[in-house]
Design a protein around this motif. Sequence first.
Motif, PDB file in Angstrom:
ATOM      1  N   ALA A 112       9.438   4.571   3.043  1.00 25.69           N
ATOM      2  CA  ALA A 112       8.388   5.221   3.824  1.00 25.69           C
ATOM      3  C   ALA A 112       7.870   6.470   3.121  1.00 25.69           C
ATOM      4  O   ALA A 112       6.649   6.704   3.066  1.00 25.69           O
ATOM      5  N   CYS A 113       8.780   7.269   2.556  1.00 27.26           N
ATOM      6  CA  CYS A 113       8.353   8.482   1.844  1.00 27.26           C
ATOM      7  C   CYS A 113       7.556   8.140   0.593  1.00 27.26           C
ATOM      8  O   CYS A 113       6.494   8.730   0.328  1.00 27.26           O
ATOM      9  N   ALA A 114       8.058   7.190  -0.185  1.00 26.27           N
ATOM     10  CA  ALA A 114       7.338   6.791  -1.395  1.00 26.27           C
ATOM     11  C   ALA A 114       6.005   6.144  -1.055  1.00 26.27           C
ATOM     12  O   ALA A 114       4.984   6.390  -1.724  1.00 26.27           O
ATOM     13  N   GLY A 115       5.980   5.313  -0.006  1.00 26.84           N
ATOM     14  CA  GLY A 115       4.743   4.662   0.393  1.00 26.84           C
ATOM     15  C   GLY A 115       3.705   5.646   0.903  1.00 26.84           C
ATOM     16  O   GLY A 115       2.510   5.524   0.595  1.00 26.84           O
ATOM     17  N   TRP A 116       4.155   6.662   1.656  1.00 28.61           N
ATOM     18  CA  TRP A 116       3.208   7.664   2.167  1.00 28.61           C
ATOM     19  C   TRP A 116       2.555   8.423   1.018  1.00 28.61           C
ATOM     20  O   TRP A 116       1.345   8.644   1.008  1.00 28.61           O
TER      21      TRP A 116
ATOM     22  N   PRO B 179      -1.112   1.318   4.962  1.00 26.78           N
ATOM     23  CA  PRO B 179      -2.197   1.039   4.012  1.00 26.78           C
ATOM     24  C   PRO B 179      -1.627   0.570   2.669  1.00 26.78           C
ATOM     25  O   PRO B 179      -0.455   0.801   2.350  1.00 26.78           O
ATOM     26  N   ALA B 180      -2.460  -0.075   1.898  1.00 28.09           N
ATOM     27  CA  ALA B 180      -2.029  -0.549   0.580  1.00 28.09           C
ATOM     28  C   ALA B 180      -1.789   0.630  -0.354  1.00 28.09           C
ATOM     29  O   ALA B 180      -2.469   1.658  -0.282  1.00 28.09           O
TER      30      ALA B 180
ATOM     31  N   GLY C 116      -2.408   7.428  12.314  1.00 25.73           N
ATOM     32  CA  GLY C 116      -2.252   8.780  11.818  1.00 25.73           C
ATOM     33  C   GLY C 116      -0.909   9.046  11.185  1.00 25.73           C
ATOM     34  O   GLY C 116      -0.725  10.100  10.556  1.00 25.73           O
ATOM     35  N   LEU C 117       0.053   8.137  11.328  1.00 20.20           N
ATOM     36  CA  LEU C 117       1.358   8.311  10.698  1.00 20.20           C
ATOM     37  C   LEU C 117       1.465   7.375   9.494  1.00 20.20           C
ATOM     38  O   LEU C 117       1.135   7.749   8.380  1.00 20.20           O
ATOM     39  N   LEU C 118       1.922   6.153   9.718  1.00 25.12           N
ATOM     40  CA  LEU C 118       2.027   5.195   8.615  1.00 25.12           C
ATOM     41  C   LEU C 118       1.132   3.979   8.798  1.00 25.12           C
ATOM     42  O   LEU C 118       0.969   3.195   7.863  1.00 25.12           O
ATOM     43  N   GLN C 119       0.543   3.808   9.980  1.00 26.52           N
ATOM     44  CA  GLN C 119      -0.269   2.616  10.218  1.00 26.52           C
ATOM     45  C   GLN C 119      -1.610   2.727   9.505  1.00 26.52           C
ATOM     46  O   GLN C 119      -2.227   3.796   9.448  1.00 26.52           O
ATOM     47  N   ALA C 120      -2.048   1.596   8.961  1.00 27.03           N
ATOM     48  CA  ALA C 120      -3.340   1.557   8.279  1.00 27.03           C
ATOM     49  C   ALA C 120      -4.474   1.775   9.269  1.00 27.03           C
ATOM     50  O   ALA C 120      -4.415   1.311  10.420  1.00 27.03           O
ATOM     51  N   LYS C 121      -5.505   2.471   8.844  1.00 27.17           N
ATOM     52  CA  LYS C 121      -6.632   2.754   9.721  1.00 27.17           C
ATOM     53  C   LYS C 121      -7.372   1.467  10.071  1.00 27.17           C
ATOM     54  O   LYS C 121      -7.623   0.623   9.220  1.00 27.17           O
ATOM     55  N   GLY C 122      -7.700   1.341  11.349  1.00 25.23           N
ATOM     56  CA  GLY C 122      -8.444   0.180  11.814  1.00 25.23           C
ATOM     57  C   GLY C 122      -7.617  -1.083  11.955  1.00 25.23           C
ATOM     58  O   GLY C 122      -8.176  -2.151  12.202  1.00 25.23           O
ATOM     59  N   SER C 123      -6.307  -0.987  11.790  1.00 20.53           N
ATOM     60  CA  SER C 123      -5.444  -2.165  11.883  1.00 20.53           C
ATOM     61  C   SER C 123      -4.601  -2.091  13.150  1.00 20.53           C
ATOM     62  O   SER C 123      -4.195  -1.005  13.578  1.00 20.53           O
ATOM     63  N   THR C 124      -4.370  -3.234  13.742  1.00 22.29           N
ATOM     64  CA  THR C 124      -3.487  -3.310  14.910  1.00 22.29           C
ATOM     65  C   THR C 124      -2.107  -3.831  14.540  1.00 22.29           C
ATOM     66  O   THR C 124      -1.229  -3.901  15.403  1.00 22.29           O
ATOM     67  N   ASN C 125      -1.923  -4.190  13.290  1.00 20.06           N
ATOM     68  CA  ASN C 125      -0.626  -4.690  12.831  1.00 20.06           C
ATOM     69  C   ASN C 125       0.279  -3.523  12.430  1.00 20.06           C
ATOM     70  O   ASN C 125      -0.204  -2.493  11.953  1.00 20.06           O
ATOM     71  N   PRO C 126       1.597  -3.677  12.613  1.00 15.89           N
ATOM     72  CA  PRO C 126       2.530  -2.614  12.186  1.00 15.89           C
ATOM     73  C   PRO C 126       2.697  -2.634  10.672  1.00 15.89           C
ATOM     74  O   PRO C 126       3.709  -3.089  10.132  1.00 15.89           O
TER      75      PRO C 126
END
Length: 429
Positions: free
Chosen positions: A152-156, A234-235, A221-231
């Motif tokens: 999560a840290c590396a992905g953010w 972002p890429a 606003g945390l880890l979820q991709a903008k405009g997505s409803t899936n958990p």
Amino acid sequence: MSDTTEKTEAEATTPEPHERETTDERGASILRQVVGSNAAISILAVVLALILSGILIAATDPTVQSTAGYFFARPTDLFGAAWSSVSLAYTSIFQGAIINFQAVGFAAAITPLASTLNFAMPLIVAGLGVALSFRTGMFNIGGQGQILIGAACAGWVGFSFDLPIGIHIPLAVIAGIVGGAFWGAIVGFLKARTGAHEVIVTIMLNYVALYLISFMLRTPGLLQAKGSTNPQSPATLPSAILPNPFGAHFPLSLGFLIVIAATFFVSWLLNRSSLGFRFRAVGENPHAARTAGINVKNVYVWAMLISGALIGIAGATQVLSTLTTGFSSGIDAGIGFDAITVALLGRSRPWGVFGAGILFGALKAGGYAMQAANGVPIDIVLVVQSLIVLFVAAPPLVRSIFRIPAPGAKPRPTRSAKADSKKMAVVTK
């Protein structure tokens, strides 16, 4: 005169019987030490696991089952079908994990080796973290949580900042290391200050990390991709993706160099540094280490911090690979628990863990090829891994099967020694 001289020289160079026996005993002693070593026991455990798994593969093969119906009429049909089933399965594993002899061109032939190393990459570095905790006398069962936090840290960092590649990749990897180190240090701190058992704490922190990351992936606003409803996150930006310098036919990123560097680091840390000496001293006997002036509580904190940092690298490499759709809460892919098996098979030695990780990477890569070519369930790979753990965890069982004496046991007397004892008994009478 010359004949007498030659006989005298021959007699002088010919060893006496007791000298020959001493030489034979030394050779047998060296052979026992080699065969009874930890490395040999691990290799024999793998051999036993492959044999038993081969029996299982043959037993579940439809052709073998049909030939078993007329076994007493033509027993060779059963043995031939069993051999064909097992040999094809293991050949498929080899071709899917090492070299594909049916491929056209050298680059395509060694592509399976790249898949093996790619699967082995997170297993090795996570296994190093678990092995380091084992050497300190602690059981780090929290690999799943540490991988999730590190990922999560590396992905953010990977999708939030648009930086040059020379800065973005190191920064994302460091973020994964810090995340895993923080999650591991919590365990060491609780054990040092409150006496909490690390097994319970790490298992509970696995659930905390899993549900925390799942919540963050569902929260905009945390880890979820903008405009997505899936958990899903972002890429990862291209500037943070670990490059592949070998081309499409050899899909292995530079993350493997990080894994090799981590192996060298852990080897130096445990065998050459004063901190590693304290780790090993506490792992052998914490009471004696405390008497010798070692701060055992600080050792627990540092051990779990470094262990978590190494496992965090595994999370970072998972995220910073060629991901195009972001990551989910399943990014750990069971690596945290497989790392325990890798550390056990490697006997908690850095280069032993390195070899064990490559073996398990080969089983994973070859398992898919085995399933595609022969229809053998990929669950057989899990059976092999489980049997390896069983035999590695029970060295007396392996020694009894192969008739290997336990370390420190008295060697069996040789025939000459038995004959000499009988002569002595006759003379005494």
